[in-house]
Motif scaffolding. Structure first.
Motif, PDB file in Angstrom:
ATOM      1  N   MET A   1       0.845  -1.188   0.000  1.00  0.00           N
ATOM      2  CA  MET A   1       0.000   0.000   0.000  1.00  0.00           C
ATOM      3  C   MET A   1       0.884   1.243   0.000  1.00  0.00           C
ATOM      4  SD  MET A   1      -3.010  -0.048  -0.579  1.00  0.00           S
ATOM      5  CE  MET A   1      -3.241   1.722  -0.502  1.00  0.00           C
ATOM      6  N   SER A   2       2.027   1.136   0.715  1.00  0.00           N
ATOM      7  CA  SER A   2       2.825   2.346   0.909  1.00  0.00           C
ATOM      8  C   SER A   2       3.342   2.892  -0.426  1.00  0.00           C
ATOM      9  CB  SER A   2       3.990   2.064   1.842  1.00  0.00           C
ATOM     10  OG  SER A   2       4.931   1.264   1.162  1.00  0.00           O
ATOM     11  N   ASP A   3       3.558   2.013  -1.412  1.00  0.00           N
ATOM     12  CA  ASP A   3       3.973   2.505  -2.731  1.00  0.00           C
ATOM     13  C   ASP A   3       2.955   3.499  -3.288  1.00  0.00           C
ATOM     14  OD1 ASP A   3       6.324   1.225  -2.846  1.00  0.00           O
ATOM     15  OD2 ASP A   3       5.709  -0.374  -4.194  1.00  0.00           O
ATOM     16  N   TRP A   4       1.687   3.168  -3.085  1.00  0.00           N
ATOM     17  CA  TRP A   4       0.636   4.058  -3.606  1.00  0.00           C
ATOM     18  C   TRP A   4       0.677   5.408  -2.884  1.00  0.00           C
ATOM     19  CZ3 TRP A   4      -1.736   3.216  -7.991  1.00  0.00           C
ATOM     20  CH2 TRP A   4      -1.886   1.899  -8.448  1.00  0.00           C
ATOM     21  N   ASN A   5       1.070   5.369  -1.611  1.00  0.00           N
ATOM     22  CA  ASN A   5       1.001   6.603  -0.830  1.00  0.00           C
ATOM     23  C   ASN A   5       2.239   7.474  -0.947  1.00  0.00           C
ATOM     24  OD1 ASN A   5      -1.445   5.674   0.063  1.00  0.00           O
ATOM     25  ND2 ASN A   5      -0.581   4.644   1.849  1.00  0.00           N
ATOM     26  N   LEU A   6       3.301   6.921  -1.541  1.00  0.00           N
ATOM     27  CA  LEU A   6       4.530   7.721  -1.642  1.00  0.00           C
ATOM     28  C   LEU A   6       4.329   8.862  -2.635  1.00  0.00           C
ATOM     29  CD1 LEU A   6       7.472   5.148  -1.762  1.00  0.00           C
ATOM     30  CD2 LEU A   6       7.002   6.823   0.010  1.00  0.00           C
TER      31      LEU A   6
ATOM     32  N   TYR B   1      18.434   7.674  -6.990  1.00  0.00           N
ATOM     33  CA  TYR B   1      17.220   7.441  -7.784  1.00  0.00           C
ATOM     34  C   TYR B   1      16.061   8.104  -7.067  1.00  0.00           C
ATOM     35  CZ  TYR B   1      19.188   3.991 -10.986  1.00  0.00           C
ATOM     36  OH  TYR B   1      19.907   3.376 -11.968  1.00  0.00           O
ATOM     37  N   LEU B   2      15.321   8.967  -7.779  1.00  0.00           N
ATOM     38  CA  LEU B   2      14.098   9.514  -7.204  1.00  0.00           C
ATOM     39  C   LEU B   2      12.930   8.694  -7.765  1.00  0.00           C
ATOM     40  CD1 LEU B   2      14.680  13.345  -7.724  1.00  0.00           C
ATOM     41  CD2 LEU B   2      15.741  11.816  -6.104  1.00  0.00           C
ATOM     42  N   ASN B   3      11.871   8.581  -7.004  1.00  0.00           N
ATOM     43  CA  ASN B   3      10.686   7.824  -7.447  1.00  0.00           C
ATOM     44  C   ASN B   3      11.072   6.422  -7.896  1.00  0.00           C
ATOM     45  OD1 ASN B   3       9.677  10.404  -7.256  1.00  0.00           O
ATOM     46  ND2 ASN B   3       9.520  10.720  -9.457  1.00  0.00           N
ATOM     47  N   GLY B   4      12.060   5.819  -7.234  1.00  0.00           N
ATOM     48  CA  GLY B   4      12.528   4.504  -7.674  1.00  0.00           C
ATOM     49  C   GLY B   4      11.420   3.463  -7.682  1.00  0.00           C
ATOM     50  N   HIS B   5      10.400   3.664  -6.844  1.00  0.00           N
ATOM     51  CA  HIS B   5       9.317   2.682  -6.757  1.00  0.00           C
ATOM     52  C   HIS B   5       8.400   2.758  -7.951  1.00  0.00           C
ATOM     53  CE1 HIS B   5       7.652   6.461  -5.452  1.00  0.00           C
ATOM     54  NE2 HIS B   5       6.437   5.985  -5.488  1.00  0.00           N
ATOM     55  N   ASP B   6       8.488   3.866  -8.715  1.00  0.00           N
ATOM     56  CA  ASP B   6       7.486   4.072  -9.758  1.00  0.00           C
ATOM     57  C   ASP B   6       8.172   4.536 -11.041  1.00  0.00           C
ATOM     58  OD1 ASP B   6       5.202   4.497 -11.155  1.00  0.00           O
ATOM     59  OD2 ASP B   6       4.292   5.903  -9.767  1.00  0.00           O
ATOM     60  N   TYR B   7       8.041   5.800 -11.374  1.00  0.00           N
ATOM     61  CA  TYR B   7       8.614   6.315 -12.611  1.00  0.00           C
ATOM     62  C   TYR B   7       9.966   6.929 -12.249  1.00  0.00           C
ATOM     63  CZ  TYR B   7       9.021   8.965 -16.936  1.00  0.00           C
ATOM     64  OH  TYR B   7       9.460   9.464 -18.147  1.00  0.00           O
ATOM     65  N   SER B   8      11.060   6.187 -12.488  1.00  0.00           N
ATOM     66  CA  SER B   8      12.351   6.574 -11.914  1.00  0.00           C
ATOM     67  C   SER B   8      12.991   7.764 -12.604  1.00  0.00           C
ATOM     68  CB  SER B   8      13.332   5.412 -12.022  1.00  0.00           C
ATOM     69  OG  SER B   8      12.769   4.290 -11.423  1.00  0.00           O
ATOM     70  N   LEU B   9      13.571   8.614 -11.776  1.00  0.00           N
ATOM     71  CA  LEU B   9      14.408   9.708 -12.267  1.00  0.00           C
ATOM     72  C   LEU B   9      15.778   9.534 -11.616  1.00  0.00           C
ATOM     73  CD1 LEU B   9      11.899  12.642 -11.650  1.00  0.00           C
ATOM     74  CD2 LEU B   9      12.296  11.457 -13.801  1.00  0.00           C
ATOM     75  N   LEU B  10      16.795  10.064 -12.277  1.00  0.00           N
ATOM     76  CA  LEU B  10      18.130   9.950 -11.694  1.00  0.00           C
ATOM     77  C   LEU B  10      18.630  11.344 -11.339  1.00  0.00           C
ATOM     78  CD1 LEU B  10      20.510   7.843 -11.223  1.00  0.00           C
ATOM     79  CD2 LEU B  10      21.531   8.970 -13.190  1.00  0.00           C
ATOM     80  N   LEU B  11      19.052  11.504 -10.077  1.00  0.00           N
ATOM     81  CA  LEU B  11      19.622  12.771  -9.646  1.00  0.00           C
ATOM     82  C   LEU B  11      21.139  12.647  -9.633  1.00  0.00           C
ATOM     83  CD1 LEU B  11      18.622  15.169  -6.940  1.00  0.00           C
ATOM     84  CD2 LEU B  11      20.769  14.008  -6.564  1.00  0.00           C
ATOM     85  N   THR B  12      21.842  13.612 -10.232  1.00  0.00           N
ATOM     86  CA  THR B  12      23.301  13.619 -10.136  1.00  0.00           C
ATOM     87  C   THR B  12      23.717  14.893  -9.439  1.00  0.00           C
ATOM     88  OG1 THR B  12      23.582  14.776 -12.235  1.00  0.00           O
ATOM     89  CG2 THR B  12      23.556  12.374 -12.317  1.00  0.00           C
ATOM     90  N   ALA B  13      24.705  14.791  -8.565  1.00  0.00           N
ATOM     91  CA  ALA B  13      25.216  15.971  -7.875  1.00  0.00           C
ATOM     92  C   ALA B  13      26.681  16.121  -8.237  1.00  0.00           C
ATOM     93  CB  ALA B  13      25.066  15.786  -6.374  1.00  0.00           C
ATOM     94  N   THR B  14      27.108  17.352  -8.559  1.00  0.00           N
ATOM     95  CA  THR B  14      28.510  17.573  -8.910  1.00  0.00           C
ATOM     96  C   THR B  14      29.159  18.467  -7.864  1.00  0.00           C
ATOM     97  OG1 THR B  14      27.711  19.302 -10.371  1.00  0.00           O
ATOM     98  CG2 THR B  14      28.301  17.241 -11.395  1.00  0.00           C
ATOM     99  N   ASP B  15      30.496  18.488  -7.848  1.00  0.00           N
ATOM    100  CA  ASP B  15      31.166  19.163  -6.736  1.00  0.00           C
ATOM    101  C   ASP B  15      31.169  20.682  -6.873  1.00  0.00           C
ATOM    102  OD1 ASP B  15      32.928  19.398  -8.767  1.00  0.00           O
ATOM    103  OD2 ASP B  15      34.635  18.471  -7.745  1.00  0.00           O
ATOM    104  N   ASP B  16      30.483  21.238  -7.904  1.00  0.00           N
ATOM    105  CA  ASP B  16      30.295  22.692  -7.903  1.00  0.00           C
ATOM    106  C   ASP B  16      28.943  23.055  -7.302  1.00  0.00           C
ATOM    107  OD1 ASP B  16      28.766  21.611  -9.875  1.00  0.00           O
ATOM    108  OD2 ASP B  16      29.228  23.102 -11.400  1.00  0.00           O
ATOM    109  N   GLY B  17      28.247  22.050  -6.746  1.00  0.00           N
ATOM    110  CA  GLY B  17      26.974  22.326  -6.079  1.00  0.00           C
ATOM    111  C   GLY B  17      25.756  22.208  -6.973  1.00  0.00           C
ATOM    112  N   ALA B  18      25.969  21.775  -8.233  1.00  0.00           N
ATOM    113  CA  ALA B  18      24.827  21.702  -9.150  1.00  0.00           C
ATOM    114  C   ALA B  18      24.130  20.343  -9.040  1.00  0.00           C
ATOM    115  CB  ALA B  18      25.288  21.925 -10.575  1.00  0.00           C
TER     116      ALA B  18
END
Length: 1339
Positions: free
Chosen positions: A23-28, A1080-1097
């Motif tokens: 159920m928790s997947d639906w509620n995320l 990974y954002l929204n890994g349970h559903d429609y996944s997006l990938l977040l990348t962080a670089t050392d200039d803060g972006a």
């Protein structure tokens, strides 16, 4: 040192939670899945307006030609006995022939006047050829371009001939004289309408067409041959605009049934209700209506034009039915031409449909040109028969007993049919038949409310429905209804108008002309109106004032600004957004509205929206403030002060989390730049000088060769995938391609992606283009230069350099633009590059000495910059006035830039003001040129200058816009009432989601079964492959068999089950930065990938690893002022899906928390330490954050507390850099931390000392803790991996790759556990990426 097994999360807890977990997947909540992330920000394509009548026409003159010769039958007619006798409902034999003729003529005129009372009627009774000619030519003369009607009744003359002649009389009625239709065409001209009521009338229609064709051919011949007799004559009109109605086909005779009138066709066309009722009584079915006789029909009470009476209601129903039949059967353009262009033509054609029905029952087929499809069998005729039946059945009691008339249920039933169509229909279906009836019903107060409600629901189906409704002719009706004061209509009318204007904004003019805007102003100002309706009202007003001066003036007088300002703080976000857009549009290039805003301190009230939780609202506020400062009227000190204030307020949004807001910010600042062009030129020159003289203390210029990833040079490596969001964005290629960096000074051409090659990686910024290059098409400021400027300005105090106090605002804004030009989101940096380069270009142009032109031909009159507000710029401290070309005789004196020969060293740095003849003067540019035009060619007319002093500025304004307002307007064009697809249980989106959630549950269950049994070994190599770059971060997808591997600036995706590479793409970070974290954002559903670089972006990607091109969803500066260093921790992040919060930190002194729902920073937690943060771990249940630091401390923060007291615990047991700090997720979870020295420590949250310590390997470079399986893995510089269980026992030691002749593992650069499976991914400095798992029997 036995350890409690629950210290690392005990899997037993998970059993009970399994059912809930599904159920928790639906509620995320889902992050970054709003429309602004998934759609291109642009307006919808404008629909072609086919509904507006291009040429409304009137029939102004009518010729009634009657050839009856009463009492004498023509020779070619054999009449039956008895025979049809009535002409215009008069028996000609009941009076003297002459009197009969005159009475019939007068009656026919009356019948026509019912349909068009204002026309000029001329009767021509039993005429001669000359009389007809005189009549037609005089009517045409008076009608000019309008339409003329020719009605011909030939019942007393022979039938038309095949040669195309109709008959009239000679003077003394002894002969029939033929009259050629060709002559008739000439006299009548065009546009005309002809009605022929005679036998064989179809012959006339055919001849008419042949003659028309013959005319066209004669004209073509005359056009070619000047000696042709027609060539000298005035051009006869084209016959294309002529309409004909004929009583029967070429071979048919008119019916002679004595129960019918002789002029049955004329009766159908001019007295439809009367003939329809008679015909109804003559049918067998009429016997079912008792007591109805032909005499009774004559006595039907009421007037035709009074809809409350029986006769009026029948007429109204008849109009609705014939209109509906026509709309459903005819092609749209023909319907518009015949049924909407001209009142009389529309009435005749509606009645023609009845003529077709009645006359076909007597074997007569009426003909029209243009020809109509057959309509006599249409189902709506049955509705007509029913309506007539219901009406006639009441007649006997009404007439004899005077009982009240019961209104027909026809309209209510048709509305119900329309409602059924709306509620039951499928998506793609034919338009509803009842639409024209809904239109008719708007006229009736009884049904109006219901009709408007249904109409609104219909328009809600989308733009196609709006177009349909407009083509039916709804517009004048809903415009007229705005004059109604009924409160209950307000919500409906506002909804309908919002839908219309969202599809066709050109209606703004009609609304203002009819004072319709006042209606919406009163709705908006009404506090009792629900917010949704006020939102639609303000949207309508925003369309009315959009680039339409008349609308702006009308709404300003209607007090729009004050009404809007009151609602800026409304709780409804869409209303706030549109109120701001509306304000931004009313004072756009309209100075009196701006001053009205100043008096109400509108700009200050808008400031509160700059920190609104909804990004679109922030955008709208930035837009409004941008147009507020973008006004071109004369400046005063007061207005300059206001502009400066607004600019500094806007500057605070520089690090807003939403790229749409930052794009709007660039546009807003560009308005300011245009206003204060000369001041910005001064600042630009200062910065450019400074940049040249300053060596930047950063890794940019001192890149050690080892930092340039060697892979790039190896030709065997396949090229990276090009990425969608970069195809039109030049900024992306900067790291690869500095020499041609950011080409093309032309704003309108977007350069495609430039292929990069290792050879282009130049590290010196002087490689940016020089102005002296022969093809002057490169940006003046390359990405490199701007980047360097940006960093220079943060080291040296530029203010002291410039020294003039008011300049500080311009300096600050210039810095903001520099910062935005280095924005991680390409569209933002692209826009900012355009603005910066336009100023740099002008600044360098104006800085040239004037030795090109001969001073004798110069005057000192015009200002330096091509703007209309010359004089006061110079008072404000701009550059001195430049000499301007006063005549066009100077055109050829401007030398063309020399080609690069010996006299000009190619590597000369840009902007040296002594580049004398290198480029033409700014005042030689025509002022209307494009912003980044190539400049005038030597031969261009300098005289063009004077044409349009404001042109240059208008071009920049027009050019820079984000399309956000138009994109937001699409909301009103799309269905509002429809269930969104994701909530529709049957939709594909929903089914896919259900499938993903089932897969998630399966992964959780199966992996849990393994981890519960206990993992005793973890060295089974299930995957190994050479990565294109040295792996620096690895991240398992929680549920797919997919793993992301980042190297310095690119990301590779592998399917570890199939061992194949899915994708490899460039992350877009500048070359002196590196990727240091991934989530990974929204890994349970429609996944997006977040990348962080050392200039803060931070950058977020979608569509990776699945055959489509990866696209950047969003990007922002997560941490500002981070200086990329080779030794730092870079940027570390932790993601909380449950709350949508992203924790960021690294080489800074704070932990910054971003709310991805609002796309803004919600909290900065000071770390209280002097070293960098190396690891973050959060627990949403307890609002805690654990951070490992470079000084060996582990700190615990409670984010619910204030900045000063939120640090609740500091553990100082490690003596060196903390590699990982992990906060367990259950209620009594502990903090586990590990330092470089390999000591693992377990801390209870409430006690300052560790409860357990384990010693692992020395020289630790990477470590991860399995959240479920009581394991942790350590990677060492010394080329091995050790895996420990929770007791500190080594369960596996991995030193060699399987197969591969047992090659030794490289130095470990990164490793990561799968969140569920017992899999460990390892990346090492020898480019290899391998995955190890528990032994096979377990899996």
């Amino acid at each position: 040192m036995k350890m409690d097994s629950e210290l690392l999360l005990s899997p037993a807890i998970f059993l009970a939670e399994e059912e809930e977990a599904d159920m928790s997947d639906w509620n995320l909540p889902l992050a970054f899945m709003k429309k602004r992330h998934s759609e291109k920000i642009e307006g919808s394509k404008a629909l072609a307006q086919s509904w507006r009548m291009k040429d409304r026409m009137k029939t102004v003159s009518v010729a009634l030609v009657l050839c009856l010769n009463v009492g004498v039958d023509p020779p070619d007619m054999v009449k039956t006995s008895p025979c049809a006798r009535l002409e215009c409902w008069i028996d000609p034999l009941s009076m003297s022939p002459q009197k009969a003729l005159e009475t019939i003529g007068a009656n026919l005129q009356k019948q026509y006047e019912n349909w068009q009372p204002r026309a000029r009627y001329k009767q021509s009774l039993d005429p001669t050829v000359d009389e007809v000619k005189k009549l037609c030519t005089s009517l045409r003369r008076n009608a000019k371009e309008e339409r003329v009607l020719f009605h011909y009744n030939g019942h007393g003359v022979p039938r038309p001939t095949v040669n195309g002649e109709i008959w009239v009389f000679n003077k003394n009625y002894t002969q029939y004289i033929p009259l050629s239709v060709y002559d008739l065409q000439t006299w009548m001209g065009s546009p005309s309408i002809f009605v022929y009521d005679c036998s064989n009338a179809g012959i006339i229609v055919k001849s008419f067409k042949q003659f028309a064709l013959q005319r066209e051919q004669e004209l073509e011949v005359a056009a070619i041959n000047p000696n042709h007799p027609l060539a000298q004559m005035p051009l006869p009109p084209s016959m294309k605009n002529c309409i004909q109605l004929a009583a029967c086909e070429a071979s048919e005779l008119l019916p002679m049934n004595p129960d019918l009138p002789a002029d049955l066709f004329t009766s159908c066309l001019t007295t439809p209700i009367k003939i329809a009722l008679r015909w109804f009584c003559m049918q067998k079915s009429a016997k079912l209506v008792p007591g109805v006789t032909l005499d009774l029909i004559e006595k039907i009470p009421g007037r035709l034009n009074d809809r409350r009476t029986p006769l009026g209601e029948l007429n109204w129903i008849f109009t609705a039915i014939t209109d509906t039949i026509a709309w459903n059967v005819l092609p749209r353009d023909l319907f518009q031409k015949l049924f909407r262009q001209d009142l009389l033509v529309a009435s005749l054609f509606r009645n023609f449909l009845l003529a077709e029905r009645i006359m076909r029952s007597y074997n007569c087929t009426p003909v029209s040109s243009p020809r109509l499809p057959p309509t006599y069998m249409h189902a709506m005729w049955q509705a007509w028969d029913l309506a007539v039946d219901i009406c006639l059945s009441q007649l006997p009691t009404i007439i004899e007993e005077g009982t009240a008339f019961r209104h027909s249920p026809f309209f209510a039933e048709q509305l119900t049919a329309f409602q059924v169509w709306l509620t039951m229909g499928v998506e793609n279906r034919n338009p509803p038949e009842q639409l024209p009836i809904v239109l008719q019903v708007l006229l009736s107060q009884v049904h109006r409310l219901r009709a408007l409600d249904l109409l609104g629901r219909f328009l809600d189906l989308g733009p196609w429905a709006v177009s349909l409704a407009l083509s039916v002719g709804i517009f004048p009706y809903v415009l007229k209804l705005l004059q109604s004061s009924a409160r209950e209509l307000r919500p409906l009318l506002v909804f309908i108008w919002a839908k219309i204007l969202a599809v066709d904004s050109s209606c703004q003019a009609d609304l203002v002309k009819d004072n319709g805007h006042k209606y919406f102003l009163s709705v908006l100002a009404d506090p009792y109106m629900p917010a949704e309706h006020r939102t639609m009202a303000v949207f309508i007003l925003a369309v009315i004032v959009n680039s339409y001066t008349t609308g702006q003036e009308a709404c300003l007088q209607g007090n729009l600004i004050a009404i809007c300002l009151e609602q800026l703080s409304d709780p409804h976000p869409l209303l706030r957004q549109w109120v701001a857009v509306c304000l931004g549009r009313i004072w756009q290039n309209f100075d009196s509205a701006r001053w009205c805003g100043v008096r109400d301190s509108a700009h200050e009230k808008l400031y509160s929206l700059l920190s609104d939780p909804i990004p679109e609202v922030r955008c709208a506020a930035v837009f409004a403030l941008g147009t507020f400062v973008g006004n071109s009227a004369e400046r005063t000190d007061h207005s300059t002060t206001i502009d400066h204030n607004v600019a500094m307020m806007l500057a605070q949004l520089i690090n807003d989390g939403s790229p749409v807001v930052r794009k709007e910010l660039v546009v807003a600042l560009s308005h300011l730049v245009v206003q204060y062009e000369s001041n910005f030129c001064t600042v630009a020159l200062q910065f450019m000088e400074e940049e040249k003289n300053y060596a930047v203390p950063s890794t940019a210029n001192t890149l050690e060769p080892c930092n340039l990833t060697p892979v790039r040079d190896s030709p065997a490596i396949p090229r990276l995938r090009s990425v969608n969001s970069y195809t039109n964005i030049r900024a992306a290629t900067t790291a690869r391609n500095l020499n041609k960096s950011l080409q093309n000074l032309n704003l309108n051409e977007e350069g495609g992606p430039v292929a990069f090659s290792p050879g282009n990686l130049s590290t010196s910024s002087s490689a940016s283009s020089t102005l002296g290059s022969p093809d002057n098409d490169e940006y003046i400021l390359s990405f490199e230069t701007i980047d360097k400027m940006r960093r220079v300005s943060s080291y040296s105090s530029l203010n002291s350099l410039i020294g003039v106090s008011f300049n500080s605002v311009y300096t600050q804004i210039w810095r903001v633009l520099l910062h935005l030009a280095a924005d991680p989101f390409p569209e933002v940096s692209d826009l900012a590059m355009k603005v910066l380069n336009s100023i740099a270009y002008k600044a360098t142009m104006n800085a040239r000495p004037q030795r090109i032109l001969d001073s004798g031909s110069l005057t000192q009159s015009a200002p330096a910059s091509p703007t209309s507000k010359g004089a006061h710029i110079h008072q404000a401290g701009g550059s001195p006035p430049m000499p301007s070309a006063s005549s066009s005789s100077l055109t050829n004196e401007v030398p063309k830039p020399p080609t690069r020969g010996g006299e000009q060293p190619p590597t000369r740095p840009p902007y040296t003001p002594t580049l004398g003849g290198q480029a033409p003067h700014s005042h030689q540019f025509p002022r209307t040129r494009k912003m980044f035009d190539k400049g005038p060619s030597g031969s261009e007319q300098a005289g063009d200058d004077a044409d349009d002093p404001g042109g240059h500025k208008a071009y920049m304004n027009a050019n820079l816009s984000t399309g956000l307002c138009d994109w937001s307007a699409k909301y009103f064009a799309q269905p509002v009432m429809k269930i969104p697809e994701e909530h529709d249980v049957e939709s594909q989106v929903r089914k896919e989601r259900e499938w993903r959630f089932l897969r998630n549950a399966r992964v959780r269950k199966q992996s849990q079964r393994i981890t519960q049994r206990g993992v005793t070994r973890l060295d089974d190599q299930i995957f190994i492959n050479r990565n294109p770059g040295v792996p620096s971060v690895v991240k398992f997808h929680p549920f797919n068999p997919c793993i992301a591997v980042a190297d310095k600036d690119s990301i590779c995706f592998w399917d570890w089950e199939k061992a194949e590479r899915l994708d490899y793409f460039y992350n877009g970070n500048p070359r002196y930065t590196r990727i240091t974290a991934m989530e990974y954002l929204n890994g349970h559903d429609y996944s997006l990938l977040l990348t962080a670089t050392d200039d803060g972006a931070l950058r977020i990607w979608k569509n990776f690893a699945d055959q489509r091109n990866p696209e950047m969803v969003t990007a922002w500066q997560g941490l500002s002022d981070m200086l990329p260093t080779t030794r730092g921790a870079g940027m570390v992040v932790d993601w909380e899906q449950e709350t949508g919060l992203l924790m960021t930190s690294g080489d800074v002194r704070v932990i910054r928390i971003w709310d991805t729902e609002r796309e803004m920073k919600v909290q900065d937690i000071p770390t209280g330490a002097d070293s960098c943060v190396t690891s973050l771990s959060c627990d949403s249940q307890r609002s805690l954050i654990a951070a490992g630091l470079g000084d060996g401390s582990v700190r615990l923060y409670d984010r619910r507390m204030g900045a000063n007291e939120c640090r609740v615990m500091t553990y100082r047991e490690h003596s060196s850099w903390v590699v990982k700090a992990h906060l367990q997720k259950q209620t009594d979870g502990k903090v586990i931390s590990v330092s470089v020295d390999g000591d693992v420590r377990f801390f209870e949250l409430r006690s300052p000392d560790s409860v357990n310590v384990l010693q692992t390997v020395k020289g630790l470079t990477a470590l991860d803790i399995h959240p479920q399986a009581n394991l942790f893995a350590c990677g060492s510089m010394n080329q091995f991996i050790a895996v420990y269980n929770s007791n500190g026992d080594v369960i596996s030691n991995i030193k060699y790759y399987d197969g591969f002749m047992g090659q030794r593992i490289g130095a470990i650069s990164c490793l990561a556990f799968h969140p569920y499976w017992p899999h460990l991914a390892v990346g090492s400095n020898d480019y290899y990426m391998s995955i190890y798992s528990a032994e096979k029997r377990l899996r």
